[in-house]
Design an enzyme around this catalytic site. Structure first.
Site, mmCIF file in Angstrom:
data_model
loop_
_atom_site.group_PDB
_atom_site.id
_atom_site.type_symbol
_atom_site.label_atom_id
_atom_site.label_comp_id
_atom_site.label_asym_id
_atom_site.label_seq_id
_atom_site.Cartn_x
_atom_site.Cartn_y
_atom_site.Cartn_z
ATOM 1 C CE1 TYR A 48 -2.239 -21.392 -10.195
ATOM 2 C CE2 TYR A 48 -1.497 -19.998 -8.119
ATOM 3 C CZ TYR A 48 -1.715 -20.162 -9.614
ATOM 4 O OH TYR A 48 -0.629 -19.771 -10.088
ATOM 5 C CG ASP A 55 5.047 10.513 3.957
ATOM 6 O OD1 ASP A 55 5.722 10.235 5.174
ATOM 7 O OD2 ASP A 55 5.593 9.568 3.071
ATOM 8 C CD GLU A 108 2.344 6.936 4.181
ATOM 9 O OE1 GLU A 108 2.099 7.911 5.000
ATOM 10 O OE2 GLU A 108 2.616 6.902 3.351
#
Ligand SMILES: Nc1ncnc2c1ncn2[C@@H]1O[C@H](COP(=O)(O)OP(=O)(O)OP(=O)(O)O)[C@@H](O)[C@H]1O
Ligand SMILES: [Mg+2]
Lengths: 364, 508
Positions: free
Chosen positions: A106, A251, A199
């Site tokens: 912007y 995981d 995580e």
């Protein structure tokens, strides 16, 4: 343990960044002044020019260069955008203001330097990173995504209004956001002797509740999925400046494994940058072999998971350490995956009481 | 038992019964056709003296005729050659009487048009026509006429002679007719506009029933050379014509007969032809049997060595005038015109002129705007059946980087001693291979010129845009780098901009 005081690299680095931006300006200025069309050379980021470097243990760019010349009409606009972005970064950095990628998009409009879209402005920022070898966070430009840190580390702010103020990162039980103010602060002292990166937010909160930071003398970092660059740089600083070993828990699936890998060895997208990797960090779990050994509740690996495994198997980063290949093979064999939360089957504290100490020991 | 009766009808009766074929189909078409026929007579009359036409047309409302139609009075004035007084009654009151049966290019051909208009007026309003004309600047003649349809004869109701004090020359035709002006208006205005396009040396004024004035002002006083009268070309003759020539010829041998009655036949060609066809040069043409005449016609068509008819009997507009006309009426950004060399079909010479105009005030409407003309007459009806339209549709425009969504107008003008009209209504041109070929070749030429213009313009546009990009970004680069380098005064970029202008192409 005695808290130690560390010399920080933050102020030094800012000086370097400003000098490098300024000399880019000077170089272009001089070319025009001498009556030449200004041009800039930078390493090519095309895939043929991305190599894995054994020494740095990360992707790097090869010798191929591209030239942006203001003589070439197709380069003209991106060239102007690049110089504008450099100027914008210079002003941000020297005034110690920060801005998001969206802001950049912007702000350009005020200079009649409209970017076609966010993607175009992101690309130009990456160009500037490539030209100067600094990352956008060095120019005080940050992405929107945020992650967090918790633990006994005292930092001293350098952002205007907070300059000199200190904060201990245990002061808020949700952790402290790894934003511009934190990444630009200097490390004062810590009693921690390790970093544990996690995580998922749920487990991060559980670790704080379970006093993992105290029990294990650790700083806890939430990567919130794939770690943002600022977080990767922050982890590196914890490792390099504070000499803290880093352990990563994700995981137990190909995606979690790769989150750890990007923290350790970086990504191809950032091949033009240094100082975002932590080559000595360790992936501590959840491994495929953990799934077997701890008899965790699992889900089957689907086709996309399997495809990803085959990709990773061929990736040079995964050939560094035999651990990776072993785990990939095990995943392929058992065709199962498990989340970190799976340990809850043995009670909520099992992961902290049993699994964590065992794995920290194993990956030391 | 029913009785079969046989009767003869006159020419005027025939056309009265079949007014469709002359274009007087309905009240809308009729009012358009009437204006058109009279304007064309006026144009012919002025051009025959090579003076720039000055034509004034007024249509005024007389009263309601039915729910949809009204009675109008039509008045057309011109500054043409006028009609000799003794011919006025027949010229305006006898179908198939005219001065234009000669072999030269004119708008009128059939000796029918003006009369059909008057006839139509008469049968719809039962009123006479008034003709005022002067040829010699000394006297003015006025006739009030009606047509005896059955006998095809003019009925003179009144005749007056005036002194021509002001030295006026020209013709005024005035009569009433039934019509539907509101419906016909678009076509009538279009007719004037297009007439102005191919007659750029004419002043046309039209006052419509609402009192609105439409003025089409000439853009030049230059006029095309008037056509010369010509002999028939051997390729164009038929048995009928041969027989007529044999009847009137003063020559008693074939050599002279051929030499003096046919276009493009001299002594040498005549001898060659006679040898070719095995006819003795001394044979008396009046002694030819019917079979021999038929054979002569076939041999004339077979002989390859006649030169093509020359075009002095034609009066094409010429590239300059066509361009003037198109620029005047269409106001395009670009126009290319092309005149083909004279060609022939069936022994009739013709010339095709084409123009293609682009941009400016030409509308963009997803298809080309097509203007068709024959002997400087606009053809406004039956566009789809016209040969030009077929050629335009069959052409591979993409080869010339031209697409139908561009604002393009195409003008096709055919002039000939015998325009191959499909009907006496003169609305569309028959598909003759020779004509088709000339149109296609002409269009290819102007299409090439348009393509050239478009690619040049594209080039210029690109250059402009290129320069625009440099003049937009170089100052910015200078400005930003000045600030970034911490300098006061921006570096001079003029030298760079100058080199962009000088070396059009870009080096890398
Ligand atoms: N305005 C006029 N000025 C001079 N002569 C005229 C005028 N109008 C008609 N004529 C004469 O009257 C004749 C008949 O005109 P008319 O329109 O009926 O037939 P044409 O023009 O010969 O053929 P076409 O049927 O093709 O119009 C013309 O040939 C011409 O000699
Ligand atoms: Mg006529």
């Amino acid at each position: 343990m005695e808290p130690k005081e560390f010399k920080s690299s933050i102020t030094e680095r800012r000086k370097e960044v400003l000098a490098s931006l300024g000399s880019l300006g000077a170089k272009i200025y001089e070319q025009i002044d001498k009556g030449y069309f200004p041009s800039i050379e930078m390493p090519s980021r095309s895939t043929e020019n991305i190599y894995y470097d054994q020494k740095f243990r990360q992707f790097i760019l090869g010798d191929k260069k591209v030239k942006r010349s203001a003589r070439n009409i197709r380069h003209l606009k991106p060239f102007a955008q690049l110089v504008w972005t450099a100027l914008f970064s210079y002003e941000l950095t020297s005034q110690r203001k920060t801005s998001t990628l969206r802001d950049v998009y912007y702000s350009a409009q005020a200079y009649e330097m409209t970017f076609k879209d966010q993607q175009e402005s992101n690309n130009i920022i990456t160009d500037l990173e490539t030209v100067l070898g600094f990352s956008r966070e060095d120019f005080n430009i940050f992405p929107e995504e945020r992650s967090a840190v918790f633990g006994d580390l005292t930092i001293r702010y350098t952002v205007p209004g907070y300059e000199g103020k200190t904060l201990n990162l245990t002061s808020h039980p949700d952790g402290v956001m790894i934003g511009p103010a934190l990444t630009s602060s200097e490390f004062v002292e810590t009693s921690a002797d390790k970093v544990i990166a996690i995580e998922k937010g749920g487990l991060f909160t559980r670790f704080i509740e379970e006093n993992v930071h105290k029990k294990f003398n650790a700083l806890l970092v939430l990567t919130a999925g794939q770690a943002p660059r600022a977080t990767r740089h922050f982890i590196r600083r914890l490792n390099k400046e504070l000499k803290l070993p880093v352990y990563i828990f994700t995981d137990g699936d190909p995606w979690g494994m790769h989150i750890a890998m990007v923290i350790i060895s970086g990504s191809a997208n950032a091949a033009h940058l240094r100082d975002l990797t932590t080559p000595d960090a360790k992936w501590s779990g959840v491994w495929a072999t953990d799934i077997v050994n701890y008899k965790l509740p699992t889900d089957p690996l689907d086709d996309i998971d399997m495809k990803r495994l085959y990709e990773l198997q061929k990736d040079p980063r995964y050939k560094e350490d035999p651990l990776w290949q072993r785990e990939i093979k095990t995943f392929m064999k058992i065709r199962r995956k498990a989340e970190q939360e799976a340990f809850s089957r043995y009670g909520l504290t099992y992961i902290v009481d049993e699994y964590l100490p065992a794995k920290l020991e194993e990956t030391k | 038992m029913a009785q079969v009766t046989f009767e003869e009808i006159s020419a005027s009766d025939f056309f009265y019964r079949n007014r469709d074929i002359a274009g007087f189909t309905n009240p809308t078409r009729a009012i358009f056709a009437a204006i058109r026929e009279l304007v064309e007579n006026s144009l012919d009359a002025a051009e025959s003296l090579k003076i720039p036409p000055e034509i004034y047309v007024r249509l005024s409302f007389e009263g309601e005729a039915s729910k949809e139609t009204q009675i109008y009075k039509l008045r057309v004035e011109d500054n043409g050659c006028g009609v000799p007084p003794r011919h006025i009654p027949s010229a305006f009151g006898q179908v198939l009487f005219g001065s234009k049966y000669k072999l030269k290019q004119q708008r009128g051909t059939f000796g029918l048009g003006g009369k059909m208009a008057i006839l139509y007026g008469q049968i719809t309003t039962h009123q006479h026509a008034t003709i005022i004309s002067s040829t010699d600047k000394s006297k003015i003649y006025m006739y009030k006429l009606m047509i005896d349809i059955q006998k095809n004869r003019p009925i003179i109701l009144d005749r007056k002679v005036f002194l021509n004090k002001e030295g006026w020359r020209g013709t005024v035709v005035e009569f009433s007719l039934e019509g539907d002006y509101l419906r016909a208006m678009p076509k009538i205005l279009e007719y004037f506009k297009q007439t102005a396009m191919v007659n750029p040396y004419a002043n046309l004024t039209f006052v419509d029933p609402k009192g609105r004035l439409y003025k089409f002002t000439r853009a030049t006083t230059v006029m095309p050379d008037p056509p010369k009268e010509t002999l028939p070309h051997p390729y164009g003759v038929d048995v009928e014509l041969l027989q007529r020539l044999i009847q009137v010829t003063p020559y008693n041998n074939m050599l002279e007969f051929l030499k003096y009655h046919f276009h493009r036949v001299g002594e040498i060609t005549a001898n060659k032809f006679l040898a070719f066809s095995g006819i003795s040069p001394s044979k008396n043409p009046k002694k030819l049997s019917h079979e021999e005449i038929v054979r002569l016609m076939h041999m004339l068509k077979k002989f390859k060595d006649f030169l093509p008819p020359d075009a002095s009997c034609l009066s094409p507009l010429g590239e300059e005038l066509l361009k003037t006309g198109v620029l005047k009426e269409l106001k395009p950004e670009f126009v290319a015109v092309h005149q083909r060399k004279p060609a022939t079909y069936a022994g009739h010479p013709f010339i095709v002129e084409v123009a293609i105009a682009y941009g400016g005030e030409i509308p963009q409407r997803g298809g080309f705007v097509i203007y068709r003309f024959a002997n400087r007459i606009p053809l406004l009806y039956d566009e789809a059946s016209d040969v030009s339209v077929k050629v335009i549709n069959a052409m591979n425009w993409r080869r010339y980087k031209v697409t139908p969504d561009m604002p393009i107008a195409i003008v096709v003008h055919i002039c000939s001693t015998k325009v191959p009209y499909k009907t006496v209504g003169k609305e569309f041109i028959a598909d003759r291979p020779e004509v088709r070929r000339e149109i296609a070749n002409g269009l290819r030429e102007v299409a090439r010129q348009l393509q050239h213009f478009l690619s040049r313009r594209e080039h210029v546009d690109k250059e402009k845009k290129r320069l625009g990009v440099f003049s937009k970004y170089l100052p910015k680069i200078a400005q930003f780098s000045t600030k970034l380098a911490g300098r006061e005064k921006p570096p001079d970029i003029e030298k760079l901009l100058r080199s962009v202008k000088k070396f059009g192409a870009e080096g890398v």
